[in-house]
Design a protein around this motif. Structure first.
Motif, PDB file in Angstrom:
ATOM      1  N   ASN A  76       3.285 -24.157 -77.033  1.00 16.01           N
ATOM      2  CA  ASN A  76       2.243 -23.121 -76.998  1.00 16.01           C
ATOM      3  C   ASN A  76       1.544 -23.007 -75.646  1.00 16.01           C
ATOM      4  N   THR A  79       4.008 -20.002 -74.255  1.00 18.14           N
ATOM      5  CA  THR A  79       4.205 -18.744 -74.976  1.00 18.14           C
ATOM      6  C   THR A  79       3.365 -18.757 -76.243  1.00 18.14           C
ATOM      7  N   SER A  80       3.056 -17.579 -76.747  1.00  9.39           N
ATOM      8  CA  SER A  80       2.534 -17.521 -78.119  1.00  9.39           C
ATOM      9  C   SER A  80       3.683 -17.056 -79.012  1.00  9.39           C
ATOM     10  N   THR A  82       5.171 -15.074 -82.642  1.00  6.62           N
ATOM     11  CA  THR A  82       4.941 -14.106 -83.724  1.00  6.62           C
ATOM     12  C   THR A  82       4.944 -14.871 -85.058  1.00  6.62           C
ATOM     13  N   TYR A 193       5.780 -25.077 -88.643  1.00  9.57           N
ATOM     14  CA  TYR A 193       5.559 -24.006 -87.677  1.00  9.57           C
ATOM     15  C   TYR A 193       6.860 -23.240 -87.457  1.00  9.57           C
ATOM     16  N   TRP A 204       9.278 -17.109 -71.812  1.00  9.60           N
ATOM     17  CA  TRP A 204       8.856 -18.486 -72.125  1.00  9.60           C
ATOM     18  C   TRP A 204       9.534 -19.475 -71.162  1.00  9.60           C
TER      19      TRP A 204
END
Ligand code: FAD
Ligand code: UDP
Length: 394
Positions: A76, A79-80, A82, A193, A204
């Protein structure tokens, strides 16, 4: 030769980039990453299809999932994600069933309305020949988990197409990746996750390499002695993290390990939606491909995707020759002996660290490759460069 890097990383996949990022950010080392391909990121690389703008995973669909808190925190930073949740369907004799095998699959297959206990009892009666804990190979494990009729419909021929190896020669773990559920939950992964990188995989991967101390050189094969950075010139001069194929490193001295490679056929279709889902498997022998990916479905949130075109990719599987990209370790009993012999040779290579899917000959998912790179960094590289020691945990 004059070396202006403290560490060389061979391969810019998730393993190599995690090592490079940690070494640069935590220890301030100068890291040179080389890759023989013309792009970074290894098999997780993705690109926008020029005609449709739809993000295509060039080396097959990549779904990120993990239950390891430290890996989730780490990724994280770059990148975040979806809230995509992967679901897969399979076509058997022209009928579509949900995967992984769940109550929906069982009831549809047997034309029944069993509750969880009835379904469990039925599968137990059909799995009588084997039990899960003693299963010695993929076939025994498959039958033990779901009984012979479901195994033969959904696993046997798909596995034969994918691995071209007798399922009794394949390790039981391959199938342990697929859960079997006595509910209607058909999420493909069980992890805490899951999601896809909001701006795509390549963004990323580039964020991981974005550090003034990290230099990435593409189009450099580590075994090409006409290039300044090659095995002969640099081993022994500077520590190396090698993430290419282990048998190739030793010039196949202990024989070739078996690998599978994939061929992909892309097609842009003049319709908005081809199959209504991201991945459709084809369970039967008479269909030559194993699955069809339709990339628009990985990002339903992307409003900019065209509504009158879609891109699909058929995946074909076969044994790799030395000229092919090795993707999946087959890991037969013979391969396991070969791997032990290579591990012996590895011990003689001072300050060369073997990692990643190819370097360890292991079926690693992305989060496993990243987790194992973080642990190699803490336990081996950081102490080597006088940084903090790890706790030895793998
Ligand atoms: P790689 O990504 O393979 O990177 C190795 C790099 O080393 C490559 O870029 C290669 O070009 C380079 N290299 C090799 N030899 C040399 C050389 N001689 N000189 C220079 N460079 C060299 N994981 C998931 O978590 N979810 C998924 O859904 C998923 N799907 C997958 C689907 C497919 C078809 C495949 C093949 C893998 C999938 N994976 C998935 C696994 C994922 O790709 C790996 O976990 C991840 O890429 C591992 O990274 P790595 O750095 O070990 O290897
Ligand atoms: N598998 C199968 N039928 C399917 C899907 C998977 O028999 O429809 C078996 C097959 O042997 C495969 C293994 O389960 O290699 C793991 O499946 P997964 O989808 O995790 O494979 P990957 O995405 O790594 O190719």
């Amino acid at each position: 030769m004059q070396m202006n890097a403290d560490l060389i990383v061979v391969g810019s996949g998730f393993f190599g980039l995690t090592i490079a990022e940690r070494a640069a950010n935590e220890l301030g080392l100068k890291v040179l990453v080389v890759d023989r391909r013309d792009h970074i990121g290894g098999n997780a690389y993705s690109e926008a299809d020029p005609e449709t703008g739809i993000e295509v995973h060039r080396y097959g669909a990549h779904l990120f999932h993990t239950s390891v808190e430290s890996v989730w925190q780490y990724v994280n930073r770059f990148t975040s994600f979806t809230n995509y949740q992967h679901k897969v369907y399979t076509n058997h004799k022209g009928v579509v069933y949900p995967l992984p095998i769940n109550l929906g699959t069982i009831n549809q297959f047997f034309g029944a309305a069993y509750g969880p206990d009835e379904a469990r009892a039925l599968i137990a009666s059909q799995a009588g020949e084997f039990n899960v804990s003693d299963a010695r190979n993929l076939e025994e494990k498959g039958i033990a988990l779901i009984g012979r009729p479901l195994y033969e419909a959904f696993i046997r021929d798909y596995t034969a197409k994918q691995w071209q190896t007798d399922p009794t020669e394949l390790p039981a773990e391959v199938i342990s990746r697929l859960p079997v559920r006595y509910t209607y939950d058909n999420r493909y992964f069980n992890d805490t996750y899951e999601g896809l990188p909001v701006k795509g995989y390549t963004n990323w991967l580039e964020n991981m390499a974005d550090h003034p101390n990290i230099e990435v050189k593409l189009g450099v094969d580590f075994f090409d002695e006409s290039q300044p950075i090659n095995k002969k010139a640099v081993v022994g001069q500077v520590p190396i993290v090698y993430t290419g194929a282990i048998d190739r490193y030793f010039d196949y001295a202990e024989g070739e390990l078996s690998w599978r490679t994939l061929d992909f056929e892309r097609e842009v279709l003049p319709i908005g939606d081809f199959q209504g889902t991201s991945v459709m498997n084809y369970a039967d022998r008479d269909v030559p491909y194993t699955r069809i990916h339709e990339f628009r479905h990985f990002h339903p949130e992307r409003r900019e995707y065209p509504t009158d075109k879609t891109i699909i990719m058929r995946e074909f599987s076969r044994f790799a020759t030395r000229e092919d990209e090795p993707y999946y370790p087959v890991n037969t009993p013979g391969d396991r002996d070969g791997l032990l012999a290579y591990r012996g040779l590895q011990d003689g290579e001072k300050n060369v660290f073997f990692g990643g899917r190819l370097g360890t000959y292991k079926y690693l998912d992305m989060h496993m490759a990243i987790g194992s790179a973080l642990s190699m960094f803490r336990n081996k590289l950081s102490p080597l460069f006088g940084g903090p020691e790890g706790d030895g945990e793998e």
